[in-house]
Design a protein around this motif. Structure first.
Motif, PDB file in Angstrom:
ATOM      1  N   GLN A 115       0.822  -1.234   0.010  1.00  0.00           N
ATOM      2  CA  GLN A 115       0.013  -0.012  -0.212  1.00  0.00           C
ATOM      3  C   GLN A 115       0.865   1.138   0.090  1.00  0.00           C
ATOM      4  N   VAL A 116       0.602   2.234  -0.922  1.00  0.00           N
ATOM      5  CA  VAL A 116       1.409   3.384  -0.927  1.00  0.00           C
ATOM      6  C   VAL A 116       0.305   4.704  -1.100  1.00  0.00           C
ATOM      7  N   MET A 117       1.089   5.861  -0.921  1.00  0.00           N
ATOM      8  CA  MET A 117       0.421   7.091  -1.290  1.00  0.00           C
ATOM      9  C   MET A 117       0.980   7.624  -2.562  1.00  0.00           C
ATOM     10  N   ASN A 124      -3.600  13.941  -4.404  1.00  0.00           N
ATOM     11  CA  ASN A 124      -2.806  12.399  -3.977  1.00  0.00           C
ATOM     12  C   ASN A 124      -4.170  11.467  -3.762  1.00  0.00           C
ATOM     13  N   THR A 125      -3.603  10.187  -3.830  1.00  0.00           N
ATOM     14  CA  THR A 125      -4.561   9.291  -3.551  1.00  0.00           C
ATOM     15  C   THR A 125      -3.868   7.930  -3.166  1.00  0.00           C
ATOM     16  N   GLY A 126      -4.485   6.979  -2.584  1.00  0.00           N
ATOM     17  CA  GLY A 126      -4.088   5.658  -2.164  1.00  0.00           C
ATOM     18  C   GLY A 126      -3.938   4.772  -3.189  1.00  0.00           C
ATOM     19  N   GLU A 128      -2.886   0.604  -4.326  1.00  0.00           N
ATOM     20  CA  GLU A 128      -2.420  -0.788  -4.041  1.00  0.00           C
ATOM     21  C   GLU A 128      -1.603  -1.191  -5.353  1.00  0.00           C
ATOM     22  N   ASN A 182       6.029   5.080   0.141  1.00  0.00           N
ATOM     23  CA  ASN A 182       5.924   3.846   1.215  1.00  0.00           C
ATOM     24  C   ASN A 182       6.193   4.284   2.590  1.00  0.00           C
ATOM     25  N   THR A 215      -7.759   2.127  -7.579  1.00  0.00           N
ATOM     26  CA  THR A 215      -6.980   1.789  -6.629  1.00  0.00           C
ATOM     27  C   THR A 215      -5.777   1.055  -6.844  1.00  0.00           C
TER      28      THR A 215
END
Length: 427
Positions: A115-117, A124-126, A128, A182, A215
């Motif tokens: 999982q990262v930003m 910005n968004t999260g 996978e 990360n 995502t």
């Protein structure tokens, strides 16, 4: 003198004559014509509902199978030398080789996941992130579709691939640079500090599912191992099989092939709850639409009761001419059955045409409503297709004919039992 066979030509002629007769001549009432229209609309609605249901399930399953593993093979948790717990697979290449030897397996790909930003300018968004080899990514049907994607998979080793909705959220296109953060990236004397890397967006895919496109991202496998501190290991292996519907039969063999500590998780395990909900919804919708067909069919009773009353003199004359009770019953049964059959036929035509041109009709409705009729962020998939299946059409036709023909028997029996003397007493 020989007795005419049941459902002889003259019985059809009399029934057709009554069906065409004007109301002034004591013919079929307006109620019967209303029942014909009702049966037509009910059968059409049932066919459309079944077609949309079949299309939605087909699209939903297709997007799952086209962008995800049919079976995921992972390792049981074990303790590390430092006292922690891990599920990584150090000998993933050997596992992959054994899994490829299982009959029915078409693809095995080691994965690294994290999982990262993702950040671009002020957006910005999260995400996978899936670390995967380029040749394995190219074999994922929905992800590697060049008709719906932007960029080229040949450039994937030089950057990152992200979903369409994630790209829209970040405001990026092919060739732009995004920062990927990360939080558990670099170990130092004070603990863990975030790892921040920049990658060119080399590929933007459209999987057909909003949640995946919103995502998911892909990094080259070796790069993902370094970025997520997974040097020399993989997190899991994704497996595709020839017949995903029979995945429950092959999953145990995959667990055995993986070796001690190998576990499996199928696409039916992850989507099983939703699929069961769809089955319940299918049953409920079929029952509701069947009630509509029943209500429309019951209107035939009212029309035929009035027809029998208006044709009392004709029944008396026919009986004195030698027609049996059975013949009279068949005449009025055929009158009502013709209404049900004609209504069913028109309903099948309208329902099939609606399902065939469903995309154009939905686009027209969406345009008239100003858009937003089908919202992918709520529904999960981008389009609502309709899929005509022969079994669904036959189910609708069978239900309509059984109900309409069965209900017709009651007023037909009443006509057959009418006393010809009473019918002609005042004539």
């Amino acid at each position: 003198m020989a007795t005419p066979a049941p459902f002889s030509r003259y019985e059809f002629l009399i029934a057709w004559r009554y069906l065409r007769a004007k109301r002034a001549e004591g013919g079929v009432s307006v109620m019967t014509w209303i029942s014909l229209v009702g049966i037509t609309l009910a059968v059409a609605a049932l066919i459309i509902t079944l077609a949309v249901r079949a299309g939605f399930r087909d699209e939903f399953v297709s997007t799952i199978l086209g962008a995800n593993a049919h079976v995921t093979v992972y390792s049981q948790a074990r303790e590390t030398e430092t006292g922690g717990v891990t599920r990584t697979i150090p000998d993933y290449a050997e596992w992959a080789e054994r899994l490829r030897g299982v009959e029915g397996v078409t693809r095995v790909a080691p994965l690294v996941k994290g999982q990262v930003m993702a950040v671009h300018q002020e957006q910005n968004t999260g995400l996978e992130v899936f670390g995967i080899a380029p040749e394995d990514l190219a074999r994922i049907e929905r992800i590697a579709d060049p008709e719906t994607a932007q960029g080229s998979l040949e450039d994937f080793p030089n950057g990152i691939a992200i979903g369409r909705e994630a790209a829209r959220s970040l405001g990026v296109g092919v060739g732009d640079v995004i920062r990927v953060i990360n939080p558990n990236g670099v170990r130092n004397p004070f603990g863990m500090s975030p790892r921040i890397n920049e990658y060119f967006v080399t590929y933007i895919f459209n999987s057909g599912r909003y949640d995946i496109d919103r995502t998911r991202a892909y990094l080259p496998f070796a790069e993902a191992q370094t970025y997520f501190n997974r040097e020399g290991v993989a997190d899991e292996l994704e497996v595709n099989v020839t017949d995903p519907e029979q995945v429950d039969q092959i999953a145990p063999r995959l667990a055995v092939a993986g070796g001690e500590g190998a576990y499996t998780w199928t696409w039916k395990d992850s989507a099983g709850g939703f699929l069961r909900a769809l089955e319940v919804e299918d049953t409920v919708m079929f029952v509701l639409m069947s009630v509509l067909v029943l209500i429309a069919s019951m209107n035939i009773i009212s029309g035929l009761v009035m027809l029998v009353k208006n044709k009392g003199r004709d029944i008396g004359i026919l009986r004195t001419m030698g027609l049996t009770q059975g013949a009279i019953m068949r005449v009025f049964f055929l009158t009502g059955a013709l209404v049900g059959t004609i209504g069913t036929l028109f309903g099948v035509i309208i329902g099939c045409l609606f399902a065939i041109y469903f995309d154009q009709i939905l686009a027209l409705v969406n345009g008239a409503a100003g858009g937003g009729v089908w919202e992918a962020s709520v529904r999960g998939i981008y389009r609502l297709p309709a899929k005509l299946e022969l079994n669904d059409v036959l189910s609708a036709v069978s239900l309509s004919l059984i109900l309409s023909w069965g209900i017709t028997l009651f007023p037909a029996r009443r006509a057959a039992r009418m006393n010809p003397v009473e019918a002609l007493r005042y004539e």
